[in-house]
Design a protein around this motif. Structure first.
Motif, PDB file in Angstrom:
ATOM      1  N   LYS A  89     -10.631  -4.800 -10.448  1.00 22.14           N
ATOM      2  CA  LYS A  89      -9.889  -4.451  -9.232  1.00 22.14           C
ATOM      3  C   LYS A  89      -9.091  -3.182  -9.506  1.00 22.14           C
ATOM      4  O   LYS A  89      -8.378  -3.093 -10.507  1.00 22.14           O
ATOM      5  N   GLY A  90      -9.225  -2.207  -8.618  1.00 20.41           N
ATOM      6  CA  GLY A  90      -8.460  -0.976  -8.730  1.00 20.41           C
ATOM      7  C   GLY A  90      -7.133  -1.124  -7.999  1.00 20.41           C
ATOM      8  O   GLY A  90      -7.072  -1.736  -6.932  1.00 20.41           O
ATOM      9  N   LEU A  91      -6.087  -0.593  -8.597  1.00 21.30           N
ATOM     10  CA  LEU A  91      -4.752  -0.649  -7.988  1.00 21.30           C
ATOM     11  C   LEU A  91      -4.220   0.761  -7.777  1.00 21.30           C
ATOM     12  O   LEU A  91      -4.266   1.590  -8.676  1.00 21.30           O
ATOM     13  N   ARG A  92      -3.713   1.004  -6.563  1.00 18.76           N
ATOM     14  CA  ARG A  92      -3.099   2.300  -6.260  1.00 18.76           C
ATOM     15  C   ARG A  92      -1.586   2.229  -6.351  1.00 18.76           C
ATOM     16  O   ARG A  92      -0.940   3.166  -6.775  1.00 18.76           O
ATOM     17  N   ALA A  93      -1.030   1.130  -5.888  1.00 15.69           N
ATOM     18  CA  ALA A  93       0.427   1.011  -5.798  1.00 15.69           C
ATOM     19  C   ALA A  93       0.831  -0.444  -5.965  1.00 15.69           C
ATOM     20  O   ALA A  93      -0.003  -1.344  -5.974  1.00 15.69           O
ATOM     21  N   VAL A  94       2.124  -0.674  -6.048  1.00 10.44           N
ATOM     22  CA  VAL A  94       2.648  -2.031  -6.194  1.00 10.44           C
ATOM     23  C   VAL A  94       2.206  -2.903  -5.025  1.00 10.44           C
ATOM     24  O   VAL A  94       1.891  -4.080  -5.206  1.00 10.44           O
ATOM     25  N   SER A  95       2.119  -2.339  -3.843  1.00  6.40           N
ATOM     26  CA  SER A  95       1.702  -3.115  -2.668  1.00  6.40           C
ATOM     27  C   SER A  95       0.283  -3.660  -2.841  1.00  6.40           C
ATOM     28  O   SER A  95      -0.015  -4.766  -2.394  1.00  6.40           O
ATOM     29  N   THR A 116      -9.730 -11.396 -14.262  1.00 11.43           N
ATOM     30  CA  THR A 116      -9.589 -10.225 -13.394  1.00 11.43           C
ATOM     31  C   THR A 116      -8.936  -9.117 -14.204  1.00 11.43           C
ATOM     32  O   THR A 116      -7.895  -9.328 -14.829  1.00 11.43           O
ATOM     33  N   LEU A 117      -9.576  -7.961 -14.207  1.00 13.05           N
ATOM     34  CA  LEU A 117      -9.063  -6.789 -14.898  1.00 13.05           C
ATOM     35  C   LEU A 117      -8.546  -5.813 -13.846  1.00 13.05           C
ATOM     36  O   LEU A 117      -9.317  -5.360 -12.993  1.00 13.05           O
ATOM     37  N   PHE A 118      -7.260  -5.503 -13.908  1.00 16.20           N
ATOM     38  CA  PHE A 118      -6.664  -4.534 -12.989  1.00 16.20           C
ATOM     39  C   PHE A 118      -6.690  -3.164 -13.649  1.00 16.20           C
ATOM     40  O   PHE A 118      -6.218  -2.996 -14.766  1.00 16.20           O
ATOM     41  N   MET A 119      -7.246  -2.180 -12.944  1.00 19.14           N
ATOM     42  CA  MET A 119      -7.274  -0.806 -13.437  1.00 19.14           C
ATOM     43  C   MET A 119      -6.447   0.070 -12.499  1.00 19.14           C
ATOM     44  O   MET A 119      -6.679   0.074 -11.293  1.00 19.14           O
ATOM     45  N   MET A 120      -5.499   0.772 -13.068  1.00 20.71           N
ATOM     46  CA  MET A 120      -4.699   1.698 -12.275  1.00 20.71           C
ATOM     47  C   MET A 120      -5.557   2.899 -11.904  1.00 20.71           C
ATOM     48  O   MET A 120      -6.314   3.410 -12.726  1.00 20.71           O
ATOM     49  N   THR A 121      -5.416   3.330 -10.675  1.00 26.81           N
ATOM     50  CA  THR A 121      -6.150   4.508 -10.236  1.00 26.81           C
ATOM     51  C   THR A 121      -5.604   5.747 -10.931  1.00 26.81           C
ATOM     52  O   THR A 121      -4.454   5.769 -11.378  1.00 26.81           O
TER      53      THR A 121
END
Length: 166
Positions: A89-95, A116-121
């Motif tokens: 899952k790509g993340l752009r912001a805290v929201s 689930t692996l979160f990747m910061m944009t």
């Protein structure tokens, strides 16, 4: 055993931010499956599911360990059918994190063997979304640097066709 990850989303259309996550994931996993989901919550998509799969296939053709497919139903069921153990899952912001964290917890509840692996944009894409691209394109703005170059004509043509229908 191959390390298989699924990057799910609606990708309507794929953006440079999405492509960045795909390319980075392809360096980590043996196989990355971009799962284009038929999301009943997103009404009136710009591109059909088949068109989205085609656009993503076009822009990921340089990545030999990336596959693109559509699916419907629970992501966990799709993961099982593909032998995948990781959701990207790509993340752009805290929201973004709040929603994605809830989804990760639900997926973990359904199958605690799937991570689930979160990747910061990349920071240059932190403002970018498919919705923003559609809005800019709809009003004739420049979408260069927002989406992969090779699909810009497809997006412009789609808006021209949709405008002619009205």
């Amino acid at each position: 055993m191959d390390k298989v990850a699924v990057y799910p989303g609606s990708f309507d259309p794929i953006t440079n931010g999405h492509l960045d996550i795909i390319e980075r994931s392809a360096k980590i996993f043996d196989r990355v499956i971009v799962g284009v989901l038929e999301n009943p919550e997103k009404k009136n998509p710009l591109f059909s599911i088949e068109e989205r799969v085609g656009l993503i296939t076009k822009v990921t053709s340089h990545l030999k360990n990336v596959e693109v497919e559509s699916f419907r139903g629970l992501l966990i069921h799709y993961m099982h059918s593909k032998g995948a153990k990781v959701i990207i899952k790509g993340l752009r912001a805290v929201s973004d994190f709040e929603y994605e964290f809830q989804m990760a917890l639900m997926n973990s509840k359904l199958d605690d063997n799937i991570e689930t692996l979160f990747m910061m944009t990349n920071s240059k894409y932190s403002y970018l979304s498919s919705s923003a691209v559609k809005q800019v394109a709809m009003y004739g703005g420049c979408i260069r640097e927002l989406v992969p170059e090779e699909i810009i004509p497809d997006i412009i043509a789609k808006f021209k066709r949709n405008h002619l229908k009205k």
